[in-house]
Design an enzyme around this catalytic site. Structure first.
Site, PDB file in Angstrom:
ATOM      1  N   GLU A 195      20.819  10.720   9.442  1.00  0.00           N
ATOM      2  CA  GLU A 195      20.543  10.704  10.884  1.00  0.00           C
ATOM      3  C   GLU A 195      20.104   9.302  11.297  1.00  0.00           C
ATOM      4  O   GLU A 195      19.259   8.718  10.637  1.00  0.00           O
ATOM      5  CB  GLU A 195      19.392  11.674  11.216  1.00  0.00           C
ATOM      6  CG  GLU A 195      19.594  13.093  10.739  1.00  0.00           C
ATOM      7  CD  GLU A 195      18.285  13.898  10.796  1.00  0.00           C
ATOM      8  OE1 GLU A 195      17.482  13.690  11.718  1.00  0.00           O
ATOM      9  OE2 GLU A 195      18.090  14.734   9.901  1.00  0.00           O
ATOM     10  N   ASP A 239      14.615   3.935  17.218  1.00  0.00           N
ATOM     11  CA  ASP A 239      13.461   3.057  17.351  1.00  0.00           C
ATOM     12  C   ASP A 239      12.730   3.376  18.644  1.00  0.00           C
ATOM     13  O   ASP A 239      12.876   2.694  19.656  1.00  0.00           O
ATOM     14  CB  ASP A 239      13.940   1.598  17.332  1.00  0.00           C
ATOM     15  CG  ASP A 239      12.811   0.639  17.041  1.00  0.00           C
ATOM     16  OD1 ASP A 239      11.701   1.116  16.723  1.00  0.00           O
ATOM     17  OD2 ASP A 239      13.035  -0.578  17.123  1.00  0.00           O
ATOM     18  N   CYS A 246     -12.338 -23.175   1.406  1.00  0.00           N
ATOM     19  CA  CYS A 246     -12.154 -22.156   2.437  1.00  0.00           C
ATOM     20  C   CYS A 246     -12.298 -22.783   3.821  1.00  0.00           C
ATOM     21  O   CYS A 246     -13.302 -23.438   4.103  1.00  0.00           O
ATOM     22  CB  CYS A 246     -13.194 -21.060   2.247  1.00  0.00           C
ATOM     23  SG  CYS A 246     -13.250 -19.896   3.604  1.00  0.00           S
ATOM     24  N   LYS A 292      18.091   6.356  12.643  1.00  0.00           N
ATOM     25  CA  LYS A 292      16.640   6.234  12.819  1.00  0.00           C
ATOM     26  C   LYS A 292      16.389   5.574  14.166  1.00  0.00           C
ATOM     27  O   LYS A 292      16.621   4.383  14.348  1.00  0.00           O
ATOM     28  CB  LYS A 292      16.036   5.400  11.698  1.00  0.00           C
ATOM     29  CG  LYS A 292      14.530   5.348  11.741  1.00  0.00           C
ATOM     30  CD  LYS A 292      13.979   4.762  10.461  1.00  0.00           C
ATOM     31  CE  LYS A 292      12.469   4.816  10.414  1.00  0.00           C
ATOM     32  NZ  LYS A 292      11.807   4.086  11.477  1.00  0.00           N
ATOM     33  N   LYS A 336      16.867   1.079   5.911  1.00  0.00           N
ATOM     34  CA  LYS A 336      16.737   0.174   7.044  1.00  0.00           C
ATOM     35  C   LYS A 336      17.904  -0.808   7.105  1.00  0.00           C
ATOM     36  O   LYS A 336      18.466  -1.175   6.076  1.00  0.00           O
ATOM     37  CB  LYS A 336      15.427  -0.609   6.936  1.00  0.00           C
ATOM     38  CG  LYS A 336      14.187   0.264   6.875  1.00  0.00           C
ATOM     39  CD  LYS A 336      13.888   0.979   8.163  1.00  0.00           C
ATOM     40  CE  LYS A 336      13.192   0.101   9.158  1.00  0.00           C
ATOM     41  NZ  LYS A 336      11.759   0.018   9.012  1.00  0.00           N
ATOM     42  N   CYS A 395     -15.665 -21.345   5.610  1.00  0.00           N
ATOM     43  CA  CYS A 395     -17.041 -21.635   5.198  1.00  0.00           C
ATOM     44  C   CYS A 395     -17.155 -22.865   4.311  1.00  0.00           C
ATOM     45  O   CYS A 395     -18.263 -23.240   3.925  1.00  0.00           O
ATOM     46  CB  CYS A 395     -17.655 -20.420   4.495  1.00  0.00           C
ATOM     47  SG  CYS A 395     -16.959 -20.094   2.861  1.00  0.00           S
ATOM     48  N   CYS A 400     -19.522 -16.312   3.672  1.00  0.00           N
ATOM     49  CA  CYS A 400     -18.301 -16.674   4.388  1.00  0.00           C
ATOM     50  C   CYS A 400     -18.144 -15.802   5.631  1.00  0.00           C
ATOM     51  O   CYS A 400     -17.976 -14.590   5.535  1.00  0.00           O
ATOM     52  CB  CYS A 400     -17.086 -16.510   3.484  1.00  0.00           C
ATOM     53  SG  CYS A 400     -15.560 -16.881   4.359  1.00  0.00           S
ATOM     54  N   CYS A 414     -11.573 -17.481  -1.569  1.00  0.00           N
ATOM     55  CA  CYS A 414     -12.813 -18.159  -1.190  1.00  0.00           C
ATOM     56  C   CYS A 414     -13.947 -17.633  -2.049  1.00  0.00           C
ATOM     57  O   CYS A 414     -14.114 -16.421  -2.207  1.00  0.00           O
ATOM     58  CB  CYS A 414     -13.099 -17.875   0.282  1.00  0.00           C
ATOM     59  SG  CYS A 414     -14.794 -18.203   0.754  1.00  0.00           S
ATOM     60  N   TYR A 473      14.450  16.053  15.742  1.00  0.00           N
ATOM     61  CA  TYR A 473      14.955  15.979  14.368  1.00  0.00           C
ATOM     62  C   TYR A 473      14.132  16.705  13.298  1.00  0.00           C
ATOM     63  O   TYR A 473      14.503  16.716  12.143  1.00  0.00           O
ATOM     64  CB  TYR A 473      15.151  14.524  13.946  1.00  0.00           C
ATOM     65  CG  TYR A 473      13.936  13.617  14.206  1.00  0.00           C
ATOM     66  CD1 TYR A 473      12.731  13.830  13.545  1.00  0.00           C
ATOM     67  CD2 TYR A 473      14.030  12.564  15.112  1.00  0.00           C
ATOM     68  CE1 TYR A 473      11.645  13.006  13.782  1.00  0.00           C
ATOM     69  CE2 TYR A 473      12.941  11.731  15.347  1.00  0.00           C
ATOM     70  CZ  TYR A 473      11.751  11.964  14.677  1.00  0.00           C
ATOM     71  OH  TYR A 473      10.682  11.159  14.913  1.00  0.00           O
TER      72      TYR A 473
HETATM   73  S1  IVH Z   1      11.967  12.327  10.086  1.00  0.00           S
HETATM   74  C1  IVH Z   1       9.140  14.212   7.758  1.00  0.00           C
HETATM   75  N1  IVH Z   1      14.090  11.587  11.384  1.00  0.00           N
HETATM   76  O1  IVH Z   1      10.761   7.128  11.935  1.00  0.00           O
HETATM   77  C2  IVH Z   1       9.899  13.082   8.198  1.00  0.00           C
HETATM   78  N2  IVH Z   1      12.107  10.297  11.645  1.00  0.00           N
HETATM   79  O2  IVH Z   1       9.449   5.654   9.821  1.00  0.00           O
HETATM   80  C3  IVH Z   1       9.390  12.508   9.454  1.00  0.00           C
HETATM   81  N3  IVH Z   1      12.292   8.437  13.203  1.00  0.00           N
HETATM   82  O3  IVH Z   1       7.603   8.612  12.272  1.00  0.00           O
HETATM   83  C4  IVH Z   1      10.334  11.775  10.238  1.00  0.00           C
HETATM   84  N4  IVH Z   1      14.388   8.769  13.761  1.00  0.00           N
HETATM   85  O4  IVH Z   1       9.059   8.250  14.369  1.00  0.00           O
HETATM   86  C5  IVH Z   1      12.815  11.327  11.122  1.00  0.00           C
HETATM   87  N5  IVH Z   1      16.020  11.073  12.525  1.00  0.00           N
HETATM   88  C6  IVH Z   1      14.759  10.810  12.259  1.00  0.00           C
HETATM   89  C7  IVH Z   1      14.049   9.725  12.850  1.00  0.00           C
HETATM   90  C8  IVH Z   1      12.731   9.496  12.505  1.00  0.00           C
HETATM   91  C9  IVH Z   1      13.318   8.013  13.945  1.00  0.00           C
HETATM   92  C10 IVH Z   1      10.967   7.782  13.153  1.00  0.00           C
HETATM   93  C11 IVH Z   1       9.790   8.711  13.295  1.00  0.00           C
HETATM   94  C12 IVH Z   1       8.987   8.531  12.049  1.00  0.00           C
HETATM   95  C13 IVH Z   1       9.401   7.179  11.629  1.00  0.00           C
HETATM   96  C14 IVH Z   1       9.165   6.942  10.169  1.00  0.00           C
END
Ligand code: IVH
Length: 695
Positions: A130, A134, A423, A132, A329, A426, A447, A441, A241
C-alpha cells in the site's frame, strides 16, 4: 531576518548600533518562530536553529545590558499555547512502522518472518503493498455504527480529540452500514492533494497569511484547528488502511479488510496491490516510484503487510512497531548547497556533534538550512570544509545529511576543518575515547549544555511529559536559575512569583503549568528510568529494567551493586535479554556519580514512583515468572517463543539462575538444561510449556 554577516560577528566586536539593530531583528524573528511553533503547529526552523537564535540574543544582551528590549525573547516566553483539544486514549495503541531502504532489506524482512514463523525458506508469504501516504494518521471510533470520536495519533497511546474537525471531512463516513462491527476503530491517513495545497497556499498569500511549507504541514495545520469551520473550509481527504479495536473481526486477511473498508464507505488507496512474493512487491515498488510524481498526493514509500491475520497475530510487535509490516521508503531527495559554517553541538551526555549551517535550499519540498555531519571522522573522510558546495539529502523525518562534497566547485581559499578538542559550551577538555566515534565533553556537571539537554530530556514527552514545559521554557528557566536539577521542576510552585514576573506568563498560564507539574508527581518506573537520560538507556531498555526489578527501590539497589562485575546483581542484570556489558558500564557509571545519586534522592522526595505493572493479563499462569528457553524448539522459533512468553507477562532470561522459574528445553539443549537440573529448577519440554500457557 538579521543580516547574516552581522550575526557572525563576535559579540565583542559589535558596535552599540549594530547590537541594537540585531536585538530588534532577533526579537521579531524569534516571536515569529514562537507563533509558528505554538499557535500554528508549523515550525519553520529546527529546534537547534531556534536555540541558536535565543543563545545569540542572550549573548548580545549580556554584552549590552542597557539595550535589553521590552519585547525581548529573554523576558517573554513562547506564545500563549492553544486552549487545546481534549485527550483521547486509544483503545489499542497506534503503532508506527519500521523502515527499510533497499531490496535486500525487503528480502531480509520476509526471511526474518519465515524464520520467526518457522516456515520453509521458500514458503509463499502473501503481502499487501500500500502506498505510504505522507499525511497524518488518525483514528476514527464507531460505536453502534455511528462515528463517535476522532483522534490524532499523539504519542500512540493518547491523541488529541479532533472529532468536530473530522466530522467536516466528506471522506469520513458518519455511519456504517448494517453488518459492520458494533465497535470499530478505523485508522487512516488524512492528507491534502497537491492541487488543493497549491490553491490553498495562493488563497493564504492573497489573504496575507503565511503559506504552508508542504501538503503534510497544510493537512496537519488544517486538522488541528480549534475552530472546525476553518477545517471545513480546507480540502482534507482520507485513506483508511488499518483498525484498532474491533468487536468482531469478520476478515482474515489485510486484503479482505481493505475491501471491507470500501464496502463500509471508506476510501482505500487505489494503488494497493496484493503480492504473492517479494519480487512482486518490488515490482509494485518500482512502478510506484516511477509514477510517484504524477500522483496528486505525496507518498514517501510503500507499506508491506503480511496478509494473513493469524500470522500477524503470531508475529506481534516489537517496541511500537508491528513485526508484520514494514515501510519501504523511497530514496532520499537530494540538492546542492553551500556550507556556511560548521557548528558544534553538545548533547545531554556530552557528545560533541558537528552540524553544518547551510545556505538554505529546498529538498523535497522542505527548506533545509542545517545538516548533521555526524562526527569528526565523517568530516575528515569526506573532507567537508566551510565554503564547500555539498550534496544534502533528506529522507522522511530523518535529519538532513551531507552526502558528498562537490570538489569541482571548491573555492581556492578553503581549509580542512579542524575539530575542536574542547567543549564549545564550557571549555572543558573533550577527549575521544578509544573505540568511540565521538568526542565527549569531560565537563560533566559544570557543562551548561549538558545540564540543559538533560533537563529537556527529563520533561520530554516519553519521559515526565510535563505539558506546557517545552525545551524552550526549560532553557529560559535554566538560564534564569529557576531550575537547575530535575527536582527543581517540582519546586516551581515556590517560584510562582518569579515566573509571574516574566512576560508571557499570567496567573492562568502559571497555574496551568503548576497543575501540569503536579499531575506528574506520580510516574511509572520505566518512564522515570528513561527520564534520567543514562547513556544507552532508551525507552526499550528502561522498560526491560522496570520489568526486571519492579520497584524503584529494588532497581536502585541493584544498579548500585551491579558496579561490581563479580556481584550477583551484575549477573542478574546481564541475564536480562537485551542488556549487555557496555550498557551496564554506563548505568554503573551513572550510579557511581555522587551528584546523580543526589538527584535521585532529591527526586524521591518530590515524586512517587509507581511499581512496574506488566501491561498484560495477570491471570496468565506465567505472569511475573522468569523463563529460559534453551535448545531447538519444534513448533516455534526462539523469537516467537520469547515474544509469546512476554506477551503473557513472563520475563525471558538468557541464562539460568536461582531466580529462574521455568527452563523450557528443546532438542540438543546443552549446559543450561544441566545447570537447571543442578539447581533443582522446573524443567519443561516444549509441549509442557504449550500446555502450561494454554496453547
Ligand atoms: S499501517 C500497524 N499503512 O505511516 C501499522 N501506515 O511510519 C500502522 N502510513 O503512523 C500503520 N500510509 O501514519 C500504514 N498504508 C499505510 C500507511 C501508513 C501511511 C503512515 C502512518 C503511520 C506511519 C508509520
Amino acid at each position: 531576518m538579521t543580516d547574516p554577516t552581522l550575526r557572525r560577528l563576535p559579540v565583542e566586536r559589535l558596535t552599540e548600533a549594530q547590537a541594537a539593530a540585531e536585538l530588534a531583528a532577533l526579537a521579531e524573528e524569534i516571536a515569529q518562530h514562537d507563533r509558528a511553533y505554538y499557535q500554528e503547529d508549523a515550525p519553520k526552523v529546527s529546534d537547534a536553529e531556534y536555540d541558536e537564535l535565543r543563545l545569540r540574543n542572550q549573548a548580545v544582551e549580556a554584552a549590552f545590558p542597557a539595550l535589553v528590549r521590552a519585547d525581548s525573547p529573554s523576558v517573554r516566553i513562547g506564545a500563549a499555547p492553544s486552549a487545546g483539544f481534549g485527550k483521547v486514549v486509544h483503545a489499542r495503541p497506534m503503532l508506527s512502522l519500521g523502515n527499510v531502504f533497499t531490496r535486500e532489506d525487503v528480502a531480509e524482512f520476509i526471511a526474518g518472518i519465515r524464520r520467526f514463523l518457522l516456515l520453509d525458506e521458500e514458503a509463499p508469504v502473501e503481502l499487501t503493498a500500500e502506498p505510504k501516504i505522507d499525511g497524518l494518521s488518525i483514528s476514527l471510533r464507531y460505536e453502534n455504527r455511528r462515528f463517535v470520536t476522532g483522534a490524532t495519533r499523539g504519542d500512540g497511546r493518547t491523541g488529541e480529540n479532533v472529532t468536530a474537525n473530522l466530522l467536516t471531512l466528506a471522506d469520513v463516513p458518519k455511519t456504517l452500514p448494517p453488518g459492520a462491527p458494533v465497535v470499530l476503530e478505523v485508522r487512516g491517513e488524512v492528507y491534502m492533494s497537491r492541487t488543493d495545497f497549491l490553491a490553498l497556499n495562493s488563497r493564504q498569500m492573497e489573504a496575507g497569511a503565511k503559506p504552508f511549507a508542504n501538503p503534510r504541514n497544510a493537512a496537519a495545520g488544517s486538522l488541528r484547528q480549534l475552530d472546525p469551520s476553518i477545517t471545513a473550509s480546507r480540502p482534507l481527504r482520507l485513506f483508511a488502511y488499518a483498525w484498532g479495536e474491533a468487536s468482531e473481526e469478520s476478515w482474515s486477511t489485510q486484503w479482505a479488510f481493505l475491501d471491507q473498508l470500501e464496502s463500509w464507505g471508506f476510501a482505500t488507496n487505489p494503488r494497493r496491490q496484493l503480492c504473492a512474493s517479494v519480487d512482486e512487491a518490488l515490482a509494485v515498488y518500482d512502478r510506484l516510484a516511477a509514477d510517484r510524481h504524477g500522483l496528486d498526493y505525496d507518498i514517501d514509500g510503500l507499506v508491506y503487510k503480511i496478509n494473513r491475520l493469524d500470522w500477524q497475530q503470531r508475529l506481534g510487535q516489537v517496541s511500537r512497531a508491528p513485526r508484520w509490516a514494514v515501510a519501504h521508503k523511497f530514496p532520499a531527495e537530494q540538492a546542492r548547497t553551500i556550507v556556511r559554517d560548521i557548528a558544534i553541538q553538545v548533547g545531554r551526555t556530552g557528545t560533541l556533534t558537528p552540524v553544518a549551517n547551510l545556505e538554505p535550499v529546498t529538498v523535497g519540498g522542505v527548506v533545509v538550512s542545517r545538516a548533521t555531519l555526524h562526527n569528526e571522522d565523517y568530516i575528515a573522510e569526506k573532507d567537508i570544509r566551510v565554503g564547500d558546495t555539498v550534496v544534502v539529502q533528506r529522507a522522511g523525518d530523518v535529519i538532513p545529511q551531507v552526502v558528498e562534497v562537490v570538489l569541482d566547485a571548491r573555492p581556492p581559499s578553503t581549509a580542512p576543518f579542524v575539530f575542536p578538542a574542547t567543549c564549545p559550551a564550557c571549555g572543558s577538555h573533550a577527549p575521544r575515547h578509544e573505540g568511540e566515534a565521538a568526542r565527549r565533553c569531560s565537563g560533566g556537571l559544570i557543562c551548561p549544555a549538558q545540564a540543559v539537554e538533560r533537563l529537556k530530556h527529563f520533561v520530554s514527552r516519553d519521559a515526565f511529559d510535563i505539558e506546557g514545559l517545552g525545551g524552550k521554557h526549560v532553557e529560559a528557566f535554566w538560564t534564569d536559575g529557576l531550575i537547575h536539577r530535575p527536582s527543581d521542576i517540582f519546586r516551581l510552585a515556590e517560584r510562582r512569583d518569579d515566573i509571574l514576573q516574566r512576560e508571557g506568563w499570567g496567573e492562568k498560564s502559571v497555574d496551568n503549568l503548576l497543575k501540569a507539574v503536579d499531575e506528574r508527581r506520580r510516574i511509572s518506573l520505566d518512564r522515570l528510568i528513561y527520564a534520567l537520560g543514562i547513556r544507552q538507556v532508551g525507552q526499550a531498555t528502561a522498560r526491560l529494567l522496570a520489568r526486571q526489578y519492579g520497584s524503584f527501590a529494588l532497581w536502585r539497589q541493584a544498579m548500585g551493586e551491579a558496579e561490581n562485575p563479580e556481584s550477583d546483581a551484575y549477573r542478574e542484570l546481564l541475564s536480562v535479554d537485551g542488556i549487555g556489558a557496555s550498557m551496564i558500564e554506563d548505568i554503573a557509571a551513572f550510579m557511581a556519580e555522587p551528584h546523580n545519586r543526589e538527584v535521585l534522592d532529591d527526586l524521591e522526595r518530590q515524586v512517587t514512583v509507581e511499581d512496574f505493572v506488566a501491561p498484560v493479563v495477570t491471570t496468565s499462569p506465567v505472569a511475573g515468572k522468569t523463563v529460559v528457553f534453551t535448545g531447538t524448539l519444534e513448533t516455534m522459533s526462539r523469537g516467537e517463543a520469547k515474544a509469546g512468553a512476554e506477551a503473557l507477562g513472563a520475563k525471558v532470561a538468557g541464562s539460568v539462575s536461582k531466580k529462574t522459574d521455568y527452563v523450557v528445553v528443546g532438542a540438543d539443549a546443552g549446559s543450561k538444561a544441566k545447570k537447571a537440573q543442578e539447581l533443582g529448577l522446573t524443567v519443561l519440554g516444549e509441549q509442557d510449556w504449550l500446555a502450561l500457557i494454554g496453547t
